[in-house]
Design an enzyme around this catalytic site. Structure first.
Site, PDB file in Angstrom:
ATOM      1  N   ASP A 359     -57.702   1.810 -36.496  1.00  0.00           N
ATOM      2  CA  ASP A 359     -58.367   1.647 -37.781  1.00  0.00           C
ATOM      3  C   ASP A 359     -57.632   2.426 -38.886  1.00  0.00           C
ATOM      4  O   ASP A 359     -56.969   3.426 -38.622  1.00  0.00           O
ATOM      5  CB  ASP A 359     -59.804   2.162 -37.637  1.00  0.00           C
ATOM      6  CG  ASP A 359     -60.668   1.891 -38.836  1.00  0.00           C
ATOM      7  OD1 ASP A 359     -60.789   0.715 -39.211  1.00  0.00           O
ATOM      8  OD2 ASP A 359     -61.231   2.855 -39.386  1.00  0.00           O
ATOM      9  N   GLU A 388     -54.227  -1.256 -38.749  1.00  0.00           N
ATOM     10  CA  GLU A 388     -54.833  -1.897 -39.914  1.00  0.00           C
ATOM     11  C   GLU A 388     -54.186  -1.361 -41.193  1.00  0.00           C
ATOM     12  O   GLU A 388     -54.331  -0.197 -41.532  1.00  0.00           O
ATOM     13  CB  GLU A 388     -56.335  -1.611 -39.952  1.00  0.00           C
ATOM     14  CG  GLU A 388     -57.013  -2.252 -41.156  1.00  0.00           C
ATOM     15  CD  GLU A 388     -58.397  -1.683 -41.434  1.00  0.00           C
ATOM     16  OE1 GLU A 388     -59.223  -2.417 -41.998  1.00  0.00           O
ATOM     17  OE2 GLU A 388     -58.646  -0.502 -41.103  1.00  0.00           O
TER      18      GLU A 388
END
Length: 647
Positions: A359, A388
């Site tokens: 993330d 990400e």
């Protein structure tokens, strides 16, 4: 007598030399463990394995006043190299060396206290279940199904509420409350996911989020080694992984190195003064903490690459808290760095993972992220990690991919980053009216930017995810446009990820972009649902048709060498038609997007270099065949997907 003395002297000398040649590990006699003892409040990682390339292990030990204790280990192949005190007296960090001589088993760590008393913690080394090379990551042959676990299926209503946790109650009418979906709910519907044609499952995080609100989404972990009991148990997590493996499918774990939840257990007693960023400011304002008013954060991720960025801007981006409830972890603290890296490896081994999705990749310290990914890939050379990077600029996406020739010499060790740029291009291309610089040219030029990537086919592409409006909403409820978006996604040179419910046209029309609505319950996942997408009961004709369309596309893709690894060739859009082909030695797949409502005649001489003249091609969806000759009639708006493979 002289003979006897000579014999004794000879034996003594031989014994001395024998002792000198014995290694320190061989001379240690392991202490037998009669029964497991757990005197210590917390030791992390909770266990480890033998046989790693990196023989170092750092244990975090937490217990009242443990900082003054002297630890000892008496186990063959395991030695304490160094002991580190923390700023808090309630922590110790132990650097262990686990040599190749160490065997799996249990041993005691003894902590001698100042008053001469002793605390004992039994620790375990396990044998690794498979060689490191057998941890195979995801690649362009895979198709990934992204799931928000709380919203997919509730198999065990008994774990909906867990006494003692801060957020209680189930309310399926509230998009930000918990709805009850769990790990068992995913496991129970793997037949459905597999039959659709997916080869990998990425659930959003399922580690405990013991937060007072918003705990359903999983991105505010309060313990990095504990499954949220409302999702199930570690056993349930392992069962999901094992069930996927028996189907030759992969489990991708969503991990977070940038932040934790404000209610994480260590926030009540931080080990070091720099364990989290802006720690001093936070501790001074605990009772009235507001990350926004302290101005400790910005989201200018370009400061990672910007040669003109001020140090202040970079630090505010890297050190600032993502939101008020998520403390930003300081990966420049070497103990935190070790903690995060070891935690990732622990989960890879525990679940037999087929990949990690990391993330908010650009937000942590970027030197640490390179070291983190490098440590994992060094141990697991065939593994995969995707980061990400929410950017619509291919230069930023490419920067994070391993092997990219960056001007600052940065190498991320990251195999894949996420293609937000192509997501936007697809949405814009299908929504816009056609002109020389709008419409399908957005897709065409978006793919042309692949020169910016070290390995385009290792980039993860998608049309939507858990953080943005669903693709059906983006495309204004146009079913045909949604099919064109999905077919393009599945044929272009990428690793495709599809969000749960896309196959039944789930939407967020009532409030576009609202996270609670984006993450709507999957129909049929709860007892009593009037619509059941798993069985098809209650679905509209359009929803059933979309399910069938994606099932055909995904299952064809599973065995297509051309789509997995083939050469890509595309032709600039003309008259609202865009043609792309994927080509391998034994197969050519042609993807034609036609945005014209009326019948369109497509002259095929323009595509002569595809080498298809006179060949028979089969429509992947309708199974109809045609001979590639001088022209082709496109009867209606939509995708036409053709293959030279005999089906």
């Amino acid at each position: 007598m002289k003979t006897l003395k000579l014999i004794l002297i000879t034996l003594l000398v031989a014994t001395v030399f024998s002792c000198q040649e014995t290694t320190s590990e061989e001379s240690v006699v392991s202490e037998p463990v009669a029964e497991i003892q757990n005197d210590i409040e917390k030791v992390e990682p909770p266990h480890w394995w033998t046989g790693f390339k990196n023989q170092k292990l750092q244990l975090l030990v937490k217990h009242p006043n443990i900082g003054s204790a002297i630890p000892k280990i008496n186990y063959s192949g395991v030695s304490i190299v160094e002991v580190h005190k923390a700023d808090s007296p309630n922590y110790l960090f132990l650097d262990l060396e686990i040599s190749e001589l160490a065997k799996s088993g249990q041993f005691n760590i003894r902590f001698q206290l100042e008053d001469a008393s002793e605390l004992i913690q039994t620790y375990e080394l396990k044998s690794r279940e498979k060689p490191a090379e057998d941890y195979i990551g995801f690649d362009s042959s895979d198709a990934i199904y992204l799931i928000t676990p709380d919203r997919f299926a509730n198999a065990n209503p008994k774990n909906d509420e867990v006494e003692g946790l801060l957020q209680q109650g189930i309310d399926r009418t509230d998009g930000y409350a918990r709805h009850g979906g769990d790990l068992e709910g995913i496991t129970n519907h793997l037949d459905y996911i597999e039959n659709l044609g997916f080869t990998a499952v990425w659930p959003c995080p399922v580690l405990i989020n013991d937060m007072p609100s918003g705990s359903y989404h999983g991105y505010a972990m309060t313990d990095f080694y504990k499954v949220d009991p409302r999702f199930g148990t570690l056993k349930d997590y392992k069962e999901l992984a094992n069930n996927l493996r028996t189907r030759d499918m992969k489990l991708i774990m969503d991990q977070v190195a940038n932040h934790c939840g404000l209610e994480h257990w260590w926030m009540k007693d931080l080990p070091f003064k720099d364990w989290v960023n802006y720690q001093e400011l936070y501790e001074e304002n605990k009772d009235n903490w507001d990350w926004k008013t302290t101005k400790t954060s910005n989201h200018r991720r370009t400061t990672n690459q910007d040669p003109y960025a001020s140090k202040n801007d970079y630090l505010e981006m890297a050190d600032g808290w993502f939101v008020s409830s998520m403390p930003d972890l300081n990966q420049r603290n070497p103990f935190m760095a070790n903690y995060i890296t070891q935690n990732s490896i622990w989960w890879i081994e525990t679940l037999g993972l087929g990949g990690i999705r990391q993330d908010t990749y650009p937000y942590p310290d970027k030197a640490f992220m390179s070291n983190w990914a490098g440590a994992i890939m060094s141990e697991y050379p065939n593994f995969s990690i995707v980061g990400e990077e929410w950017s619509y600029n291919p230069l930023l996406i490419g920067y994070w991919q391993e092997g990219h020739e960056n001007i600052d010499k940065y190498d991320s060790n990251l195999k894949s980053s996420m293609d937000f740029a192509m997501q936007k291009n697809i949405s814009d291309a299908l929504n816009e009216e056609e002109s020389w610089d709008k419409g399908l040219v957005k897709m065409y030029e978006g793919l042309a930017n692949d020169f910016a990537y070290t390995s385009p086919k290792d980039i993860m592409a998608f049309t939507d995810n858990h953080d943005m409006s669903r693709v059906f909403t983006q495309l204004k409820g146009d079913v045909v446009n949604t099919k064109m978006a999905m077919s393009y996604l599945l044929i272009m040179p990428r690793i495709p990820q599809i969000y749960y419910g896309t196959e039944i046209l789930m939407d967020d029309f009532d409030n576009p972009g609202d996270h609670g609505l984006i993450r709507t319950d999957f129909p049929g996942g709860w007892q009593g649902d009037s619509v059941n997408a798993f069985t098809g009961e209650g679905l509209s004709d359009n929803q059933k048709d979309m399910q069938k369309f994606l099932t055909k596309m995904l299952n064809y893709r599973k065995t297509s060498d051309a789509i997995h690894d083939g050469k890509t060739m595309h032709f600039a859009p003309q008259d609202g038609v865009y043609v792309m082909a994927r080509i391998s030695d034994n197969e050519t797949v042609v993807h034609i997007i036609n945005k014209n409502e009326e019948e369109q005649e497509l002259e095929l001489s323009r595509f002569e270099e595809l080498g298809l003249s006179g060949k028979t091609l089969t429509n992947i969806i309708s199974k109809e065949t045609l001979i590639w000759n001088t022209s082709m009639t496109l009867d209606e708006k939509g995708s036409t997907i053709l293959t030279t493979k005999t089906q």
